[in-house]
Enzyme design. Sequence first.
Site, PDB file in Angstrom:
ATOM      1  N   PRO A 214       0.381  -1.109   0.155  1.00 15.79           N
ATOM      2  CA  PRO A 214       0.540   0.124  -0.402  1.00 15.79           C
ATOM      3  C   PRO A 214       1.104   1.410   0.316  1.00 15.79           C
ATOM      4  O   PRO A 214       1.352   1.729   0.291  1.00 15.79           O
ATOM      5  CB  PRO A 214      -0.965   0.365   1.602  1.00 15.79           C
ATOM      6  CG  PRO A 214       0.026  -1.102   2.058  1.00 15.79           C
ATOM      7  CD  PRO A 214       0.512  -2.075   1.236  1.00 15.79           C
ATOM      8  N   ASN A 215       0.539   2.227  -0.536  1.00 14.90           N
ATOM      9  CA  ASN A 215       0.616   3.765  -0.792  1.00 14.90           C
ATOM     10  C   ASN A 215       2.007   3.311  -1.349  1.00 14.90           C
ATOM     11  O   ASN A 215       2.255   4.649  -1.917  1.00 14.90           O
ATOM     12  CB  ASN A 215       1.092   4.422   0.307  1.00 14.90           C
ATOM     13  CG  ASN A 215      -0.339   4.259   1.316  1.00 14.90           C
ATOM     14  OD1 ASN A 215      -1.267   5.669   0.486  1.00 14.90           O
ATOM     15  ND2 ASN A 215      -0.027   3.851   2.590  1.00 14.90           N
TER      16      ASN A 215
ATOM     17  N   ARG B 262       5.453  10.688  -2.835  1.00 19.55           N
ATOM     18  CA  ARG B 262       4.593  10.652  -1.178  1.00 19.55           C
ATOM     19  C   ARG B 262       5.759  10.688  -0.351  1.00 19.55           C
ATOM     20  O   ARG B 262       7.280  10.283  -0.671  1.00 19.55           O
ATOM     21  CB  ARG B 262       4.290   9.517  -1.424  1.00 19.55           C
ATOM     22  CG  ARG B 262       4.455   8.787   0.617  1.00 19.55           C
ATOM     23  CD  ARG B 262       4.431   7.260   0.004  1.00 19.55           C
ATOM     24  NE  ARG B 262       3.970   6.661   1.617  1.00 19.55           N
ATOM     25  CZ  ARG B 262       4.594   5.210   2.081  1.00 19.55           C
ATOM     26  NH1 ARG B 262       4.736   4.346   0.894  1.00 19.55           N
ATOM     27  NH2 ARG B 262       3.630   5.187   2.888  1.00 19.55           N
TER      28      ARG B 262
ATOM     29  N   TYR C 145      10.744   8.773   1.578  1.00 18.55           N
ATOM     30  CA  TYR C 145      11.399   7.815   0.211  1.00 18.55           C
ATOM     31  C   TYR C 145      11.531   7.866  -1.583  1.00 18.55           C
ATOM     32  O   TYR C 145      11.499   7.368  -2.244  1.00 18.55           O
ATOM     33  CB  TYR C 145       9.629   7.593  -0.052  1.00 18.55           C
ATOM     34  CG  TYR C 145       9.193   7.122   0.847  1.00 18.55           C
ATOM     35  CD1 TYR C 145       9.427   5.662   1.647  1.00 18.55           C
ATOM     36  CD2 TYR C 145       7.846   7.786   1.494  1.00 18.55           C
ATOM     37  CE1 TYR C 145       8.820   4.891   2.653  1.00 18.55           C
ATOM     38  CE2 TYR C 145       7.710   7.388   2.839  1.00 18.55           C
ATOM     39  CZ  TYR C 145       7.695   5.481   3.304  1.00 18.55           C
ATOM     40  OH  TYR C 145       7.250   4.732   4.791  1.00 18.55           O
TER      41      TYR C 145
ATOM     42  N   ASN D 271       8.260  -5.777  -1.284  1.00 19.76           N
ATOM     43  CA  ASN D 271       8.112  -4.171   0.075  1.00 19.76           C
ATOM     44  C   ASN D 271       6.630  -4.456   0.266  1.00 19.76           C
ATOM     45  O   ASN D 271       5.726  -4.037  -0.106  1.00 19.76           O
ATOM     46  CB  ASN D 271       8.463  -3.089  -1.007  1.00 19.76           C
ATOM     47  CG  ASN D 271       8.462  -1.683   0.432  1.00 19.76           C
ATOM     48  OD1 ASN D 271       7.610  -1.723   1.596  1.00 19.76           O
ATOM     49  ND2 ASN D 271       8.814  -0.370   0.017  1.00 19.76           N
TER      50      ASN D 271
ATOM     51  N   ALA E 290       2.731  -0.425   5.016  1.00 26.02           N
ATOM     52  CA  ALA E 290       2.644  -0.474   6.031  1.00 26.02           C
ATOM     53  C   ALA E 290       2.321  -2.053   6.612  1.00 26.02           C
ATOM     54  O   ALA E 290       1.860  -2.298   7.772  1.00 26.02           O
ATOM     55  CB  ALA E 290       1.305   0.366   6.086  1.00 26.02           C
TER      56      ALA E 290
ATOM     57  N   HIS F  60       3.783  -4.278   9.117  1.00 24.98           N
ATOM     58  CA  HIS F  60       3.839  -4.520  10.615  1.00 24.98           C
ATOM     59  C   HIS F  60       2.633  -4.417  11.390  1.00 24.98           C
ATOM     60  O   HIS F  60       2.088  -4.277  12.361  1.00 24.98           O
ATOM     61  CB  HIS F  60       4.055  -2.014  11.160  1.00 24.98           C
ATOM     62  CG  HIS F  60       5.063  -1.687  10.215  1.00 24.98           C
ATOM     63  ND1 HIS F  60       6.252  -2.049  10.560  1.00 24.98           N
ATOM     64  CD2 HIS F  60       4.675  -1.023   9.661  1.00 24.98           C
ATOM     65  CE1 HIS F  60       6.666  -0.882   9.400  1.00 24.98           C
ATOM     66  NE2 HIS F  60       5.622  -0.492   9.057  1.00 24.98           N
TER      67      HIS F  60
ATOM     68  N   GLU G 291      13.447  -9.175   1.981  1.00 24.15           N
ATOM     69  CA  GLU G 291      12.343  -7.854   2.673  1.00 24.15           C
ATOM     70  C   GLU G 291      12.620  -6.825   1.756  1.00 24.15           C
ATOM     71  O   GLU G 291      14.015  -6.729   2.345  1.00 24.15           O
ATOM     72  CB  GLU G 291      11.906  -8.273   3.938  1.00 24.15           C
ATOM     73  CG  GLU G 291      10.767  -7.473   5.123  1.00 24.15           C
ATOM     74  CD  GLU G 291      10.964  -7.172   6.665  1.00 24.15           C
ATOM     75  OE1 GLU G 291      11.391  -8.015   6.248  1.00 24.15           O
ATOM     76  OE2 GLU G 291      10.008  -5.918   6.920  1.00 24.15           O
TER      77      GLU G 291
ATOM     78  N   HIS H 235      12.938  -2.289   2.521  1.00 26.40           N
ATOM     79  CA  HIS H 235      11.611  -0.908   2.957  1.00 26.40           C
ATOM     80  C   HIS H 235      13.356  -0.219   2.389  1.00 26.40           C
ATOM     81  O   HIS H 235      13.600   0.106   2.753  1.00 26.40           O
ATOM     82  CB  HIS H 235      12.137  -0.630   4.015  1.00 26.40           C
ATOM     83  CG  HIS H 235      10.962  -1.930   5.133  1.00 26.40           C
ATOM     84  ND1 HIS H 235      10.190  -2.133   4.676  1.00 26.40           N
ATOM     85  CD2 HIS H 235      11.279  -3.201   5.665  1.00 26.40           C
ATOM     86  CE1 HIS H 235       9.762  -3.292   5.247  1.00 26.40           C
ATOM     87  NE2 HIS H 235      10.642  -3.971   5.594  1.00 26.40           N
ATOM     88  N   VAL H 236      12.101   0.617   1.972  1.00 25.93           N
ATOM     89  CA  VAL H 236      13.033   2.030   0.921  1.00 25.93           C
ATOM     90  C   VAL H 236      13.684   3.000   2.053  1.00 25.93           C
ATOM     91  O   VAL H 236      14.674   3.398   2.464  1.00 25.93           O
ATOM     92  CB  VAL H 236      12.024   3.067   0.549  1.00 25.93           C
ATOM     93  CG1 VAL H 236      12.643   4.381   0.079  1.00 25.93           C
ATOM     94  CG2 VAL H 236      11.510   2.380  -0.879  1.00 25.93           C
TER      95      VAL H 236
ATOM     96  N   ARG I 286      13.093   5.248  12.747  1.00 22.27           N
ATOM     97  CA  ARG I 286      11.744   6.038  12.666  1.00 22.27           C
ATOM     98  C   ARG I 286      10.602   5.876  13.894  1.00 22.27           C
ATOM     99  O   ARG I 286      10.931   4.814  14.825  1.00 22.27           O
ATOM    100  CB  ARG I 286      10.752   5.368  11.131  1.00 22.27           C
ATOM    101  CG  ARG I 286      11.598   6.069   9.531  1.00 22.27           C
ATOM    102  CD  ARG I 286      11.095   5.679   8.951  1.00 22.27           C
ATOM    103  NE  ARG I 286      10.125   6.596   8.683  1.00 22.27           N
ATOM    104  CZ  ARG I 286       9.325   6.364   7.715  1.00 22.27           C
ATOM    105  NH1 ARG I 286       9.509   4.966   6.780  1.00 22.27           N
ATOM    106  NH2 ARG I 286       8.203   7.330   7.670  1.00 22.27           N
TER     107      ARG I 286
ATOM    108  N   ARG J 116       7.351   1.109  13.891  1.00 26.30           N
ATOM    109  CA  ARG J 116       7.933   0.767  12.961  1.00 26.30           C
ATOM    110  C   ARG J 116       9.303  -0.387  12.828  1.00 26.30           C
ATOM    111  O   ARG J 116       9.522  -0.663  11.538  1.00 26.30           O
ATOM    112  CB  ARG J 116       8.322   1.928  12.073  1.00 26.30           C
ATOM    113  CG  ARG J 116       7.606   2.822  11.164  1.00 26.30           C
ATOM    114  CD  ARG J 116       8.028   3.083  10.133  1.00 26.30           C
ATOM    115  NE  ARG J 116       7.040   4.551  10.039  1.00 26.30           N
ATOM    116  CZ  ARG J 116       5.784   5.006   9.299  1.00 26.30           C
ATOM    117  NH1 ARG J 116       5.332   3.540   7.931  1.00 26.30           N
ATOM    118  NH2 ARG J 116       5.085   6.078   8.579  1.00 26.30           N
TER     119      ARG J 116
HETATM  120  C1  DQA Z   1       7.768   1.322   4.174  1.00 23.25           C
HETATM  121  C2  DQA Z   1       7.856   0.972   5.552  1.00 23.25           C
HETATM  122  C3  DQA Z   1       6.760   1.092   6.113  1.00 23.25           C
HETATM  123  O1  DQA Z   1       6.483   1.768   7.561  1.00 23.25           O
HETATM  124  C4  DQA Z   1       5.943   1.896   5.555  1.00 23.25           C
HETATM  125  O2  DQA Z   1       4.436   1.985   6.186  1.00 23.25           O
HETATM  126  C5  DQA Z   1       5.443   2.543   4.244  1.00 23.25           C
HETATM  127  C6  DQA Z   1       7.186   2.140   3.354  1.00 23.25           C
HETATM  128  C7  DQA Z   1       9.128   1.784   3.680  1.00 23.25           C
HETATM  129  O3  DQA Z   1       9.474   1.101   2.014  1.00 23.25           O
HETATM  130  O4  DQA Z   1      10.187   2.559   4.110  1.00 23.25           O
HETATM  131  O5  DQA Z   1       4.898   2.393   3.259  1.00 23.25           O
HETATM  132  O6  DQA Z   1       7.836   0.044   3.376  1.00 23.25           O
END
Ligand code: DQA
Length: 147
Positions: A9-10, A17, A22, A73, A76, A79, A97, A99-100, A106, A110
């Site tokens: 998501p997102n 964003r 990011y 990735n 959210a 978590h 796994e 994460h950017v 953070r 997270r």
């Molecule tokens: C993320 C880190 C997550 O905590 C966050 O909710 C994201 C992006 C990252 O790529 O850093 O949506 O996975």
Amino acid sequence: KSILLINGPNLNLLGTREPHIYGHTTLADVESNSREVAASHGAILESFQSNHEGAIVDRIQAARGKVDGIIINPGAYTHTSVAIRDALLGVAIPFIELHVSNVHAREPWRHHSYFSDKAAGIIVGLGVYGYKVAVEHVCVNFVEKEK
Ligand code: DQA
């Protein structure tokens, strides 16, 4: 020799964003760069993005027996999602796994991931460069070894 890249998501908003967290690279760029890196290793990379937990579960299930490695990735869902974790374990495809951002620098909530203890590797905080590293690693260590 097939790799599946999943963004949760997102991540469709990547590039616009919270760019201070990011960066400015779009998901379309990440996906096309990842495809090129895979191709340079003779592998095929498919990418999938969804904002919906069940759609991600469905895509992972569809990969069963067809994919040598998954790069995910989970956004959210990292978590929160027991369902996506169970899907990955259910298809028994090794996964990275990614994460950017550096999630450990953070908010405390997270810091916990439902994926890390089962991942073949974790890439955190390298920005979108992490995707390149992940694809290269999967090509060299998951895919080429099977030849
Ligand atoms: C993320 C880190 C997550 O905590 C966050 O909710 C994201 C992006 C990252 O790529 O850093 O949506 O996975």
